[in-house]
Design a protein around this motif. Structure first.
Motif, short mmCIF file in Angstrom:
data_model
loop_
_atom_site.label_atom_id
_atom_site.label_comp_id
_atom_site.label_asym_id
_atom_site.label_seq_id
_atom_site.Cartn_x
_atom_site.Cartn_y
_atom_site.Cartn_z
N ALA A 141 37.36 33.68 52.52
CA ALA A 141 37.77 33.96 53.89
C ALA A 141 38.55 35.26 54.01
N ARG A 142 39.09 35.75 52.90
CA ARG A 142 39.87 36.99 52.91
C ARG A 142 39.05 38.20 52.51
N THR A 143 37.76 38.01 52.25
CA THR A 143 36.91 39.11 51.79
C THR A 143 35.99 39.58 52.90
N THR A 144 35.44 40.79 52.71
CA THR A 144 34.50 41.35 53.69
C THR A 144 33.29 42.00 53.05
N ALA A 145 33.36 42.34 51.79
CA ALA A 145 32.25 43.05 51.13
C ALA A 145 31.04 42.14 50.99
N GLU A 146 29.87 42.74 50.90
CA GLU A 146 28.64 41.97 50.76
C GLU A 146 28.54 41.31 49.40
N ARG A 147 29.17 41.90 48.38
CA ARG A 147 29.16 41.33 47.03
C ARG A 147 30.58 40.93 46.64
N VAL A 148 30.68 39.78 46.00
CA VAL A 148 31.98 39.25 45.63
C VAL A 148 31.94 38.84 44.16
#
Length: 366
Positions: free
Chosen positions: A89-96
């Motif tokens: 929920a704290r991320t935005t990039a397409e890859r994690v």
């Protein structure tokens, strides 16, 4: 709770580090804080994913060497799937990149391999495998959209593009609590990357002891030490350590042993000054170039210094200005012999001439 936020513009991926487990096999010890090679396990993992745009650590906040975003699963202690949901929920990039906090030998190179494997495939994720070939879903790179889609399905949420998360970065229910991570990964298409050493995790005190012993092996200790120092000092810089070691050796052998650490310190200081004069625009490349140039100058000086000692040590080599050099010293005889040393003190021998007088001519027998 969010503190110490860091986001790198244009970062190719985000990272989620799960660091809130109970560590039952360590007797409930604070596993992320256990030190291997002088660094907390969590800090070692954060160094491996330092290229992330945003790094989220799911755990209670604690001091770390790198700034991160903190998150907590609901309910606290709800397991890895709930923790991953909170971190995403704290991320935005397409890859994690998803990592556990107990990987002492994970490095940036392995993270890059995972990302490359994911990019080169149509899979939902790229996972590391251990020596037995088993998947390690907490050492992996995933497509964020695929994770959100399958987590929403497991939790009974609709797939609304935002994963059903509320504005606080966590979902409204606790349907994921207690679910094993394989319930998620079993729904994903995966490609695999083999790296037995990077997959080594510390579950027991024996694992901790093995990790500590390995980094002190001759072939590993120098790299480990340099990495630890750079982390401790907040330095993100790759320099030619071989050139610096050669400089230290030359200074120690050609000048004096204490000259080695002092010379390398002065090289670092000179490089910092040069980088400061050049401004911040050049970044790490400017600093690395300044280190290389300062190292070159100091190495040349050490070589000149050593050459002088070698010349003085050659037998039969006249010192500049000596009688053998072709120019006589004032007041000296040009006999070609070396200038005599000072007389040695001592009582005069009986019958010997006084200093400064010629010896008496013996009488001619009649």
């Amino acid at each position: 709770m969010t503190t110490n936020v860091t986001t790198k513009e244009g970062g190719p991926y985000d990272a989620v580090v799960l660091a809130g487990g109970g560590a039952a096999r360590l007797g409930g010890a604070d596993k992320p804080g256990v030190r291997v090679g002088g660094r907390a396990l969590l800090d070692r993992v954060l160094a491996a994913c330092s290229g992330a745009g945003t790094t989220v650590v799911v755990a209670a906040p604690r001091p770390t060497v790198r700034p991160v975003v903190w998150a907590r699963e609901e309910p606290a202690g709800g397991g890895p799937l709930a923790a991953l949901d909170a971190g995403l929920a704290r991320t935005t990039a397409e890859r994690v990149v998803v990592l556990s906090a107990d990987l002492p030998f994970l490095g940036a190179q392995t993270v890059s391999r995972l990302l490359a494997a994911l990019a080169g495939s149509g899979a939902d994720g790229a996972v590391l495998t251990d020596p037995e070939g088993r998947d390690q879903p907490l050492v992996a790179a995933y497509r964020r959209a695929a994770l959100l889609r399958e987590i929403a399905a497991l939790d009974g949420r609709g797939s609304d593009g935002g994963g059903g998360h509320d504005g606080r970065g966590s979902h409204g229910g606790g349907g994921l609590a207690g679910l094993p991570l394989r319930r998620l990964t079993g729904r994903l298409s995966l490609t695999r990357v083999a790296d037995p050493l990077a997959a080594f995790d510390c579950d027991t005190w024996d694992d901790i002891a093995s990790a500590r012993a390995r980094i002190r092996e001759h072939g590993n200790v120098l790299d480990e030490w340099i990495s630890a120092v750079k982390d401790e000092l907040g330095i993100e810089l790759d320099v030619d350590t071989g050139a610096l070691l050669d400089l230290a050796r030359d200074a120690a052998h050609g000048v004096a042993r204490p000259a080695a650490p002092l010379t390398t310190f002065l090289v670092g200081y000179a490089a910092a000054q040069a980088a400061a004069r050049g401004g911040a625009a050049g970044g790490a490349e400017t600093v690395a170039g300044a280190v290389a140039e300062a190292t070159r100058k100091a190495a040349a000086l050490a070589a000149r210094w050593a050459d002088e000692d070698q010349q003085d040590a050659k037998p039969g080599t006249p010192a500049p200005g000596s009688a053998q050099s072709g120019s006589a010293m004032p007041g000296s005889a040009q006999s070609g012999s070396a200038k005599p040393g000072p007389p040695q003190p001592g009582p005069p021998q009986s019958g010997s001439p006084k200093p400064g007088t010629a010896p008496a001519t013996p009488p001619v027998a009649g």
